[in-house]
Design an enzyme around this catalytic site. Sequence first.
Site, short mmCIF file in Angstrom:
data_model
loop_
_atom_site.label_atom_id
_atom_site.label_comp_id
_atom_site.label_asym_id
_atom_site.label_seq_id
_atom_site.Cartn_x
_atom_site.Cartn_y
_atom_site.Cartn_z
CB VAL A 62 126.86 82.03 47.18
CG1 VAL A 62 126.11 83.09 47.97
CG2 VAL A 62 126.20 81.75 45.83
CE LYS A 95 116.22 77.19 43.29
NZ LYS A 95 116.69 77.87 44.52
CE1 TYR A 113 115.59 78.47 39.87
CE2 TYR A 113 113.64 77.12 39.55
CZ TYR A 113 114.32 78.09 40.25
OH TYR A 113 113.74 78.69 41.35
#
Length: 297
Positions: free
Chosen positions: A63, A157, A153
């Site tokens: 991606v 997010k 992380y």
Amino acid sequence: MTHSPLQDRTVVITGAARGLGAALAHELARRGARLALLGHEGPRLDAVAASLPTAALAVEVDVTDPRGLQDAAGEIRGRLGRPSAVVANAGIAEGGPFATSDPVSWGRVIEVNLTGSAHTARVFLPDLRATAGYFLQVASLASIGATPMMSAYCASKAGVEAFAHSLQAEVAHEGVAVGVAYPAWADTDMIRDAEGFAALHELRVHMPPGVRTIHPADVAAVRLARALERRSTAVYVPAWLRLLQPLRWALPPVVARLARRDLPRWDAGRPLRATGRLGAGGQADRAATAPDDGRPG
């Protein structure tokens, strides 16, 4: 089950080889959707596609590679038709102190989770405009409340939540709906691997009751499938997590106070250490990018 608005519609899921992505693929297939499964792990994607009762296409793609995503989108249009929904689910994680983290590995988490989601949206927006479709960004409980030892992380997010909100405002007038999913702990390879590190395990078990519970991936998948059907602006797993939104301003000082007291003993007195990329999906990403980061897979 009763007729679903997703029946005979094409849905794209990134990070579909395992975990929440694979569970969502099975749930959407039950609802009659045609599935395009994107991810790093070609053989596993093929296996998931072969196990579904509806038409499914597996496409191995990173991606973070815009050209590869463009090629994947063209193949999906040709074989399944224009997508009516896209789920940006691909994500990786690593834990450990920020000060001693490897900058390349830290940056890769941001690249996959945040930049990869943006690339996914950019490539498929023409399809979603044509179908008056829906883009679901999988964020996390970490978008609402950041924790120590998970800086990359949590930053990624929080970033995807902000990105989705910005995109939502931009494309609403074009008939495209955008939603954000906030799953807590789901039983995936990533979480099971994290549980093997004392500090990350302690982080979870010291959360309030309910928040710290690890839920089966298929339970989360049902919630996400309903969000796709309803074109929801937000979906929480479990549902009561929405109650944290008005209180999120209060979470950082609470987390900092607890960490100041407890973090030194959360790794059984040993120096807190890096985990590397967590779970089989994280290891697959490391293997795929090893020629670029100069480390063995």
